[in-house]
Scaffold this motif. Structure first.
Motif, mmCIF file in Angstrom:
data_model
loop_
_atom_site.group_PDB
_atom_site.id
_atom_site.type_symbol
_atom_site.label_atom_id
_atom_site.label_comp_id
_atom_site.label_asym_id
_atom_site.label_seq_id
_atom_site.Cartn_x
_atom_site.Cartn_y
_atom_site.Cartn_z
ATOM 1 N N ASP A 226 0.854 -1.188 0.000
ATOM 2 C CA ASP A 226 0.000 0.000 0.000
ATOM 3 C C ASP A 226 0.888 1.235 0.000
ATOM 4 O O ASP A 226 2.047 1.170 0.432
ATOM 5 C CB ASP A 226 -0.891 0.023 1.248
ATOM 6 C CG ASP A 226 -1.966 -1.050 1.177
ATOM 7 O OD1 ASP A 226 -2.347 -1.416 0.049
ATOM 8 O OD2 ASP A 226 -2.397 -1.524 2.249
ATOM 9 N N PRO A 227 0.356 2.389 -0.440
ATOM 10 C CA PRO A 227 1.158 3.618 -0.362
ATOM 11 C C PRO A 227 1.634 3.842 1.067
ATOM 12 O O PRO A 227 0.854 3.712 2.007
ATOM 13 C CB PRO A 227 0.166 4.710 -0.776
ATOM 14 C CG PRO A 227 -0.861 3.996 -1.588
ATOM 15 C CD PRO A 227 -0.961 2.611 -1.023
ATOM 16 N N PRO A 228 2.920 4.126 1.265
ATOM 17 C CA PRO A 228 3.426 4.287 2.630
ATOM 18 C C PRO A 228 2.874 5.546 3.299
ATOM 19 O O PRO A 228 2.604 6.544 2.632
ATOM 20 C CB PRO A 228 4.946 4.412 2.431
ATOM 21 C CG PRO A 228 5.130 4.804 1.014
ATOM 22 C CD PRO A 228 3.951 4.306 0.242
ATOM 23 N N VAL A 229 2.712 5.470 4.614
ATOM 24 C CA VAL A 229 2.327 6.659 5.389
ATOM 25 C C VAL A 229 3.625 7.255 5.925
ATOM 26 O O VAL A 229 4.356 6.597 6.681
ATOM 27 C CB VAL A 229 1.381 6.281 6.545
ATOM 28 C CG1 VAL A 229 1.047 7.524 7.372
ATOM 29 C CG2 VAL A 229 0.112 5.638 5.985
ATOM 30 N N LEU A 230 3.925 8.473 5.519
ATOM 31 C CA LEU A 230 5.215 9.074 5.867
ATOM 32 C C LEU A 230 5.136 9.823 7.187
ATOM 33 O O LEU A 230 4.086 10.384 7.522
ATOM 34 C CB LEU A 230 5.646 10.035 4.759
ATOM 35 C CG LEU A 230 5.929 9.371 3.416
ATOM 36 C CD1 LEU A 230 6.136 10.410 2.333
ATOM 37 C CD2 LEU A 230 7.145 8.469 3.523
ATOM 38 N N PRO A 231 6.255 9.889 7.936
ATOM 39 C CA PRO A 231 6.289 10.755 9.121
ATOM 40 C C PRO A 231 5.910 12.181 8.719
ATOM 41 O O PRO A 231 6.172 12.600 7.586
ATOM 42 C CB PRO A 231 7.745 10.664 9.580
ATOM 43 C CG PRO A 231 8.264 9.396 8.993
ATOM 44 C CD PRO A 231 7.526 9.206 7.701
ATOM 45 N N PRO A 232 5.308 12.944 9.641
ATOM 46 C CA PRO A 232 4.636 14.196 9.236
ATOM 47 C C PRO A 232 5.541 15.368 8.878
ATOM 48 O O PRO A 232 5.111 16.271 8.172
ATOM 49 C CB PRO A 232 3.815 14.551 10.478
ATOM 50 C CG PRO A 232 4.495 13.873 11.614
ATOM 51 C CD PRO A 232 5.104 12.631 11.053
ATOM 52 N N HIS A 233 6.786 15.377 9.360
ATOM 53 C CA HIS A 233 7.583 16.598 9.190
ATOM 54 C C HIS A 233 8.681 16.407 8.146
ATOM 55 O O HIS A 233 9.392 15.406 8.157
ATOM 56 C CB HIS A 233 8.195 17.027 10.528
ATOM 57 C CG HIS A 233 7.144 17.324 11.553
ATOM 58 N ND1 HIS A 233 6.310 18.418 11.462
ATOM 59 C CD2 HIS A 233 6.753 16.646 12.657
ATOM 60 C CE1 HIS A 233 5.461 18.409 12.483
ATOM 61 N NE2 HIS A 233 5.708 17.338 13.214
ATOM 62 N N ARG A 234 8.814 17.428 7.282
ATOM 63 C CA ARG A 234 9.801 17.370 6.194
ATOM 64 C C ARG A 234 11.031 18.170 6.592
ATOM 65 O O ARG A 234 10.926 19.326 7.002
ATOM 66 C CB ARG A 234 9.186 17.957 4.923
ATOM 67 C CG ARG A 234 8.057 17.113 4.353
ATOM 68 C CD ARG A 234 7.106 17.958 3.541
ATOM 69 N NE ARG A 234 7.779 18.757 2.554
ATOM 70 C CZ ARG A 234 7.906 18.450 1.263
ATOM 71 N NH1 ARG A 234 7.386 17.333 0.808
ATOM 72 N NH2 ARG A 234 8.538 19.236 0.430
ATOM 73 N N HIS A 235 12.210 17.547 6.445
ATOM 74 C CA HIS A 235 13.488 18.190 6.759
ATOM 75 C C HIS A 235 14.319 18.256 5.488
ATOM 76 O O HIS A 235 14.336 17.314 4.708
ATOM 77 C CB HIS A 235 14.280 17.383 7.804
ATOM 78 C CG HIS A 235 13.610 17.301 9.138
ATOM 79 N ND1 HIS A 235 14.182 17.775 10.291
ATOM 80 C CD2 HIS A 235 12.405 16.798 9.504
ATOM 81 C CE1 HIS A 235 13.366 17.576 11.302
ATOM 82 N NE2 HIS A 235 12.280 16.972 10.856
ATOM 83 N N ARG A 236 15.041 19.355 5.330
ATOM 84 C CA ARG A 236 15.949 19.478 4.197
ATOM 85 C C ARG A 236 17.256 18.764 4.549
ATOM 86 O O ARG A 236 17.737 18.924 5.672
ATOM 87 C CB ARG A 236 16.234 20.959 3.955
ATOM 88 C CG ARG A 236 16.802 21.274 2.609
ATOM 89 C CD ARG A 236 16.961 22.770 2.465
ATOM 90 N NE ARG A 236 15.737 23.494 2.792
ATOM 91 C CZ ARG A 236 15.294 24.538 2.105
ATOM 92 N NH1 ARG A 236 15.957 24.970 1.071
ATOM 93 N NH2 ARG A 236 14.185 25.159 2.455
ATOM 94 N N VAL A 237 17.799 17.980 3.650
ATOM 95 C CA VAL A 237 19.094 17.331 3.893
ATOM 96 C C VAL A 237 19.972 17.452 2.659
ATOM 97 O O VAL A 237 19.482 17.555 1.541
ATOM 98 C CB VAL A 237 18.970 15.823 4.232
ATOM 99 C CG1 VAL A 237 18.394 15.606 5.593
ATOM 100 C CG2 VAL A 237 18.210 15.075 3.159
ATOM 101 N N GLU A 238 21.258 17.450 2.923
ATOM 102 C CA GLU A 238 22.194 17.340 1.806
ATOM 103 C C GLU A 238 22.822 15.972 1.905
ATOM 104 O O GLU A 238 23.231 15.561 2.976
ATOM 105 C CB GLU A 238 23.251 18.439 1.902
ATOM 106 C CG GLU A 238 22.719 19.764 1.401
ATOM 107 C CD GLU A 238 23.652 20.919 1.653
ATOM 108 O OE1 GLU A 238 24.866 20.677 1.759
ATOM 109 O OE2 GLU A 238 23.148 22.038 1.755
ATOM 110 N N GLY A 239 22.900 15.265 0.809
ATOM 111 C CA GLY A 239 23.468 13.930 0.840
ATOM 112 C C GLY A 239 22.415 12.919 1.228
ATOM 113 O O GLY A 239 21.237 13.100 0.966
ATOM 114 N N GLY A 240 22.879 11.867 1.923
ATOM 115 C CA GLY A 240 21.997 10.730 2.191
ATOM 116 C C GLY A 240 21.253 10.852 3.499
ATOM 117 O O GLY A 240 21.193 11.913 4.124
ATOM 118 N N LEU A 241 20.701 9.715 3.904
ATOM 119 C CA LEU A 241 19.910 9.645 5.134
ATOM 120 C C LEU A 241 20.830 9.440 6.324
ATOM 121 O O LEU A 241 21.695 8.576 6.309
ATOM 122 C CB LEU A 241 18.941 8.465 5.014
ATOM 123 C CG LEU A 241 18.057 8.168 6.207
ATOM 124 C CD1 LEU A 241 17.043 9.300 6.412
ATOM 125 C CD2 LEU A 241 17.322 6.849 5.996
#
Ligand SMILES: Cc1cc2nc3c(=O)[nH]c(=O)nc-3n(C[C@H](O)[C@H](O)[C@H](O)COP(=O)(O)OP(=O)(O)OC[C@H]3O[C@@H](n4cnc5c(N)ncnc54)[C@H](O)[C@@H]3O)c2cc1C
Length: 297
Positions: A226-241
């Motif tokens: 099913d479409p994933p439910v994402l955590p609510p807050h978006r953070h800007r990142v450079e590079g990977g996780l």
């Protein structure tokens, strides 16, 4: 008097003023201290789909139109736009917040959606930015500047948006593989997500192509989900996780449970942005409590 002229007159030429859309992102970029500085008049942008040209893949629509109403009108002809949001969100609000859709791999960025904007400037004078067809802009592309500006440069009454065909088929797949293993097997995925252990991918397109990509991904150990439910807050990142969260691969965005803070703006950029705002709105009457640089991502 047309709805656009009525909007222009309502904005007028004096006093603090902003547009209220659906109010779903009302606090974004807002400085609570500045909010208390004085009353700001709220106006509404015109509502309604004015002209839809399926063959041209453009739609002219009042900026106060709810996104759901626009989506329903476009879906009748198998098309959609690269704007999304919760129930109540409006076309103008989505553009002024300027958040790109999760399916940006197929739909592009929010800035790509806007071809023309009929606006009212801080002096109360109507002007049109951009043009009705793709790539006919000469000089400064003001539409790009307007997207994400939170209505601090101009108030938007009506827009022409680029439309896209709704894909014939789409499927989410996920599995314990790295994103780098997935990318050679899929053509322009709508989204690739990575949580540090599993990759989830949304493939879209013609049914035969989607089936083909699903077969290749299942050979890799990925299964339909099913479409994933994402955590609510978006953070800007450079590079990977790094740390917990879900990375939108290639987008520089990580979804986390913790609220995000706006990134620091380099001094030179902040000074330039202030001069841009001053030149559009020397008295700072347009949405004065908002600062587009206070938006996390
Ligand atoms: C759960 C969730 C999911 C989302 N997903 C997506 C997504 O996938 N893709 C995406 O693009 N966005 C997404 N968004 C963002 C979404 O687009 C915005 O929340 C929403 O569209 C804002 O619309 P609104 O009418 O509620 O704006 P409001 O909250 O009313 O206004 C937001 C700001 O824009 C200004 N503004 C509004 N209309 C105008 C106008 N006509 N002229 C000038 N200034 C104006 C307001 O003054 C205010 O400062 C998501 C948001 C949420 C909460």
């Amino acid at each position: 008097m047309t709805p656009l002229e009525a909007f222009r007159d309502e904005v007028g030429a004096t006093g603090p003023v902003c547009v209220r859309g659906g109010g779903t992102r009302w606090s974004v970029g807002r400085d609570p201290a500045a909010d208390g500085a004085g009353p700001v008049r709220e106006v509404r942008a015109p509502v309604g789909v004015e002209a839809f040209e399926p063959a041209e893949m453009t739609v002219r629509v009042g900026a106060g139109t709810p996104l759901v109403d626009l989506a329903a009108a476009l879906a009748e002809h198998g098309q959609e736009v690269a704007l999304d949001g919760p129930p109540g969100a409006t076309v103008g609000g989505a553009l002024m917040v300027g958040r790109s859709p999760l399916r940006r791999g197929r739909l592009g960025e929010a800035t790509d959606a806007l071809l023309q904007a009929d606006c009212v400037g801080a002096d109360g004078v109507a002007f049109t930015a951009g043009g009705p067809t793709v790539k006919n802009v000469t000089g400064y592309d003001l539409c790009r500047l307007l997207v994400g500006s939170l209505g601090t440069l101009a108030l938007v009454g009506r827009v022409i948006l680029r439309t896209h065909p709704i894909p014939e088929a789409s499927a989410w797949l996920a599995g314990p593989v790295e994103p780098s293993a997935v990318s050679p097997l899929v053509h322009r995925p709508a989204t690739v997500l990575w949580d540090g252990e599993r990759t989830a991918v949304l493939v879209e397109g013609h049914a035969a192509d989607v089936d083909d990509q699903m077969r290749r991904l299942s050979d890799l150990g990925m299964v339909p989900v099913d479409p994933p439910v994402l955590p609510p807050h978006r953070h800007r990142v450079e590079g990977g996780l790094s740390g917990a969260g879900v990375l939108e691969v290639g987008a520089g965005v990580v979804h986390r449970d913790e609220p995000a803070t706006a990134p620091a703006v380099p001094n030179g950029v902040a000074a330039l942005a202030a001069r841009v705002r001053d030149s559009f709105d020397p008295e700072r009457r347009l949405n004065p409590a908002c600062d587009p640089h206070r938006v996390p991502v």
